[in-house]
Design a protein around this motif. Structure first.
Motif, PDB file in Angstrom:
ATOM      1  N   PRO A 246       0.808  -0.986  -0.047  1.00  0.00           N
ATOM      2  CA  PRO A 246      -0.048  -0.008  -0.001  1.00  0.00           C
ATOM      3  C   PRO A 246       0.715   1.284   0.136  1.00  0.00           C
ATOM      4  N   LEU A 247       1.919   1.213   0.694  1.00  0.00           N
ATOM      5  CA  LEU A 247       2.902   2.515   0.526  1.00  0.00           C
ATOM      6  C   LEU A 247       3.525   2.723  -0.632  1.00  0.00           C
ATOM      7  N   LEU A 248       3.648   1.584  -1.590  1.00  0.00           N
ATOM      8  CA  LEU A 248       4.018   1.846  -2.990  1.00  0.00           C
ATOM      9  C   LEU A 248       2.951   2.588  -3.662  1.00  0.00           C
ATOM     10  N   PHE A 249       1.810   2.420  -3.593  1.00  0.00           N
ATOM     11  CA  PHE A 249       0.818   3.244  -4.142  1.00  0.00           C
ATOM     12  C   PHE A 249       0.570   4.783  -3.840  1.00  0.00           C
ATOM     13  N   PHE A 250       1.192   4.930  -2.678  1.00  0.00           N
ATOM     14  CA  PHE A 250       1.116   6.270  -1.942  1.00  0.00           C
ATOM     15  C   PHE A 250       2.477   7.017  -2.323  1.00  0.00           C
ATOM     16  N   LEU A 251       3.603   6.398  -2.966  1.00  0.00           N
ATOM     17  CA  LEU A 251       4.572   7.238  -3.282  1.00  0.00           C
ATOM     18  C   LEU A 251       4.444   8.262  -4.679  1.00  0.00           C
ATOM     19  N   PRO A 252       3.861   7.897  -5.549  1.00  0.00           N
ATOM     20  CA  PRO A 252       3.340   8.957  -6.569  1.00  0.00           C
ATOM     21  C   PRO A 252       3.024  10.243  -5.761  1.00  0.00           C
ATOM     22  N   THR A 253       2.171  10.195  -4.674  1.00  0.00           N
ATOM     23  CA  THR A 253       1.767  11.484  -4.217  1.00  0.00           C
ATOM     24  C   THR A 253       2.730  12.199  -3.393  1.00  0.00           C
ATOM     25  N   ILE A 254       3.716  11.470  -2.649  1.00  0.00           N
ATOM     26  CA  ILE A 254       4.709  12.071  -2.106  1.00  0.00           C
ATOM     27  C   ILE A 254       5.456  12.671  -2.937  1.00  0.00           C
ATOM     28  N   PHE A 255       6.049  11.993  -3.859  1.00  0.00           N
ATOM     29  CA  PHE A 255       7.089  12.706  -4.965  1.00  0.00           C
ATOM     30  C   PHE A 255       6.476  13.793  -5.639  1.00  0.00           C
ATOM     31  N   SER A 256       4.956  13.704  -5.926  1.00  0.00           N
ATOM     32  CA  SER A 256       4.550  14.813  -7.117  1.00  0.00           C
ATOM     33  C   SER A 256       3.932  16.333  -6.235  1.00  0.00           C
ATOM     34  N   TYR A 257       3.848  15.953  -4.901  1.00  0.00           N
ATOM     35  CA  TYR A 257       3.294  17.016  -4.429  1.00  0.00           C
ATOM     36  C   TYR A 257       4.045  18.361  -4.301  1.00  0.00           C
ATOM     37  N   LYS A 258       3.246  19.304  -4.740  1.00  0.00           N
ATOM     38  CA  LYS A 258       3.720  20.734  -4.584  1.00  0.00           C
ATOM     39  C   LYS A 258       2.626  21.671  -4.457  1.00  0.00           C
ATOM     40  N   CYS A 259       2.758  22.623  -3.873  1.00  0.00           N
ATOM     41  CA  CYS A 259       1.706  23.885  -3.448  1.00  0.00           C
ATOM     42  C   CYS A 259       2.385  25.378  -3.853  1.00  0.00           C
ATOM     43  N   LEU A 260       1.889  25.906  -4.991  1.00  0.00           N
ATOM     44  CA  LEU A 260       2.440  27.209  -5.051  1.00  0.00           C
ATOM     45  C   LEU A 260       1.778  28.014  -4.156  1.00  0.00           C
ATOM     46  N   VAL A 261       2.475  28.852  -3.390  1.00  0.00           N
ATOM     47  CA  VAL A 261       2.163  29.652  -2.318  1.00  0.00           C
ATOM     48  C   VAL A 261       2.370  31.285  -2.930  1.00  0.00           C
ATOM     49  N   ASN A 262       1.325  32.264  -2.746  1.00  0.00           N
ATOM     50  CA  ASN A 262       1.662  33.575  -2.860  1.00  0.00           C
ATOM     51  C   ASN A 262       0.679  34.248  -2.022  1.00  0.00           C
ATOM     52  N   LYS A 263       0.677  35.648  -2.243  1.00  0.00           N
ATOM     53  CA  LYS A 263      -0.060  36.464  -1.281  1.00  0.00           C
ATOM     54  C   LYS A 263      -1.503  36.411  -1.604  1.00  0.00           C
ATOM     55  N   THR A 264      -1.969  35.811  -2.792  1.00  0.00           N
ATOM     56  CA  THR A 264      -3.525  35.772  -2.904  1.00  0.00           C
ATOM     57  C   THR A 264      -4.047  34.218  -2.828  1.00  0.00           C
ATOM     58  N   LEU A 265      -3.028  33.459  -3.049  1.00  0.00           N
ATOM     59  CA  LEU A 265      -3.593  31.827  -3.169  1.00  0.00           C
ATOM     60  C   LEU A 265      -2.601  31.085  -2.684  1.00  0.00           C
ATOM     61  N   MET A 266      -3.157  29.603  -2.613  1.00  0.00           N
ATOM     62  CA  MET A 266      -2.345  28.497  -2.364  1.00  0.00           C
ATOM     63  C   MET A 266      -3.056  27.623  -3.357  1.00  0.00           C
TER      64      MET A 266
END
Length: 164
Positions: free
Chosen positions: A73-93
């Motif tokens: 099951p952890l193997l199926f969770f790896l794409p989430t961990i490796f691809s996660y990104k969140c653009l943060v600026n003054k107006t949005l995330m």
């Protein structure tokens, strides 16, 4: 693994995250999991699956199956961990990641955030954001590169503390 050895691993991961935060540009930035966290997660998964296969081949069916039930099951969770990104600026995330192989995108305006829940005590620190209906919108923990800047941005805004 004893408590002190486990705590040492978490401290190393947290220090790696803080070191990567120093390289973030001023202004807009991309929050993500630190490289050491991704590597640790991937190696732990590979070890669990390999140990499970080896133990199964040597005849230890219960223990081998346990390692495989943890690793697969952890193997199926790896794409989430490796691809996660969140653009943060003054107006949005804007959060983007993969769930299995499906892309998930979520955008939250700072103006839509009405409540926050912050826990910073040197352990598993986190910040959670909620809308006016107290529905959770986003959350970040201390293994996210950019966590301290997100907390500072939330404290500068007029976001109320979450109370039940």
């Amino acid at each position: 693994m004893s408590y002190s050895a486990g705590r040492a691993v978490f401290d190393i991961l947290e220090n790696c995250t803080r070191r990567e935060e120093l390289d973030l540009p001023g202004g807009d930035f991309t929050a993500k999991f630190c490289r050491a966290y991704k590597i640790t997660f991937g190696v732990a998964d590979a070890i669990a699956i390999l140990l499970g296969i080896i133990i199964l081949l040597l005849g230890g069916t219960e223990v081998g199956a346990l390692f495989l039930f943890l690793g697969i099951p952890l193997l199926f969770f790896l794409p989430t961990i490796f691809s996660y990104k969140c653009l943060v600026n003054k107006t949005l995330m804007r959060e983007e990641y993969l769930v299995l192989f499906f892309k998930v995108r979520k955008e939250v305006l700072w103006n839509d955030i009405k409540y926050k829940k912050v826990k910073i005590d040197g352990g598993n620190d986190y910040i959670k954001f909620y809308d006016a209906n107290k529905k959770r919108l986003l959350s970040f923990d201390n293994y996210t590169v950019g966590f301290t800047r997100i907390v500072k941005m939330a404290k500068r805004g007029s976001i109320l503390n979450y109370k039940k």
